[in-house]
Design an enzyme around this catalytic site. Structure first.
Site, PDB file in Angstrom:
ATOM      1  CD  GLN A  68      16.865   5.780  80.382  1.00 35.25           C
ATOM      2  OE1 GLN A  68      15.694   6.080  80.558  1.00 35.25           O
ATOM      3  NE2 GLN A  68      17.697   6.509  79.642  1.00 35.25           N
ATOM      4  CB  CYS A  98      14.459  11.687  82.763  1.00 32.42           C
ATOM      5  SG  CYS A  98      12.682  11.874  83.032  1.00 32.42           S
ATOM      6  CG  HIS A 169      17.836  15.008  74.517  1.00 32.34           C
ATOM      7  ND1 HIS A 169      16.614  14.544  74.895  1.00 32.34           N
ATOM      8  CD2 HIS A 169      17.586  16.073  73.714  1.00 32.34           C
ATOM      9  CE1 HIS A 169      15.659  15.290  74.357  1.00 32.34           C
ATOM     10  NE2 HIS A 169      16.238  16.228  73.641  1.00 32.34           N
TER      11      HIS A 169
END
Length: 333
Positions: A68, A98, A169
């Site tokens: 990643q 993130c 997510h």
């Protein structure tokens, strides 16, 4: 043989900062042959200019494994992707989810949800440089974005740019007002939003992530989704991974007994120590292995204390395992 990447169903273990290092990945691989493993996020600049052996080193046993990347400069990401492919990674994933201060200061991670055209440019630049899959991991939105609009826009643009898969997510990220830890728990999960995206894009690989705690939940999501990515549950209760290959992939291949697993990890620890490493570099990822079994508390105590002492060796792992009283479902032989 490992199944081809992105042939549904797919089970993946999420990239997790400070957790999914090469030792963690080797450990997880002993329990599941087919799951897709991810590195921690590595910033593109670090790949280009940093210590590549430390940042990119991996064991042959880890495959399939994805790197990643963090970044927002298409040229730098393309260069980093090319380097990672040369190191043998099976996939390059772009972090668009993130919410940490670190990524905000660098204007990447979840910040990129606000600039889908730039994300598409990043994907296209990486695709032009590598032959391995290029994928994106995102949120359903950030801050005051409408997830109905934001998720569709990012999905459509990265797919048009050539992304081979999109992992979502199923939470918003709040870049202001919530810490990274709070962003993993406080924004409500909206699995239905991700399911709707998949139904809208039936011929594209869409995977789901966020709060998935066990393989029963995994099976429910796989009725709709192409893949499931599990994070903290896989890390804190890693023993559940021994059933992934049979339950997700229908594999009849035997998994190692608990005793065989400990022996393999002890040998791995010995090899790591012989190169100057410490036992705790490996065993810190193993403390939750026997969660729910008799003796698990003592196992955790030994690994949390004895394994951290200078000079600790693989015998500590064997001593900890000796405290486990196994049930009838798995053999220690």
């Amino acid at each position: 043989m490992t199944p081809p990447l992105y042939k549904p169903p797919l089970f993946a273990i999420a990239p997790m900062m400070d957790w999914t290092d090469r030792h963690c990945r080797f450990f997880h691989r002993q329990m599941t042959r087919h799951s897709l493993l991810y590195t921690e996020m590595v910033v593109a600049d670090a790949v280009i200019h940093g210590n590549r052996d430390r940042l990119l080193g991996l064991s042959p046993e880890e495959h399939p494994v994805a790197l990643q990347l963090g970044g927002s400069d298409p040229a730098k990401l393309a260069r980093a992707a090319s380097i990672a492919a040369e190191w043998g990674y099976d996939e390059i994933n772009l972090n668009v989810g993130c919410p940490s201060d670190r990524v905000q200061s660098g204007t990447f991670g979840a910040c990129l949800m606000r600039t889908p055209d730039l994300v598409a440019d990043c994907v296209a630049a990486m695709k032009a440089e590598v032959s391995v899959p290029v994928t994106v991991k995102c949120r359903i939105g950030v801050d005051d974005q409408d997830p109905e609009v934001a998720l569709d826009e990012i999905a459509d643009k990265v797919i048009a740019a050539g992304a081979d898969a999109l992992w979502v997510h199923a939470r918003k990220a709040w870049l202001q007002g919530l810490s990274p830890k709070e962003n993993r728990d406080i924004p409500p999960l909206d699995y239905d939003r991700v399911h709707r995206l998949k139904r809208r894009l039936p011929n594209r690989f869409i995977g789901i992530n966020g709060g998935i705690a066990d393989l029963d939940q995994t099976a429910q999501h796989l009725k709709v989704m192409d893949g499931v990515m599990m994070g903290r549950a896989a890390y804190h209760v890693p023993g559940l991974l021994v059933d992934v290959d049979s339950r997700v992939y229908g594999s009849g291949e035997p998994t190692p007994s608990w005793g065989e697993l400990i022996d393999r990890m002890a040998d791995y620890c010995a090899a790591h120590i012989a190169t100057g490493g410490r036992l705790t570099h490996v065993t810190r990822h193993m403390v939750g292995l026997f969660h729910g079994m008799q003796g698990a508390r003592r196992f955790r105590q030994i690994l949390s204390t004895e394994a951290t002492r200078p000079g600790a060796g693989p015998e500590v792992l064997h001593a900890a395992f000796a405290e486990i009283r196994l049930g009838q479902d798995r053999d220690a032989a």
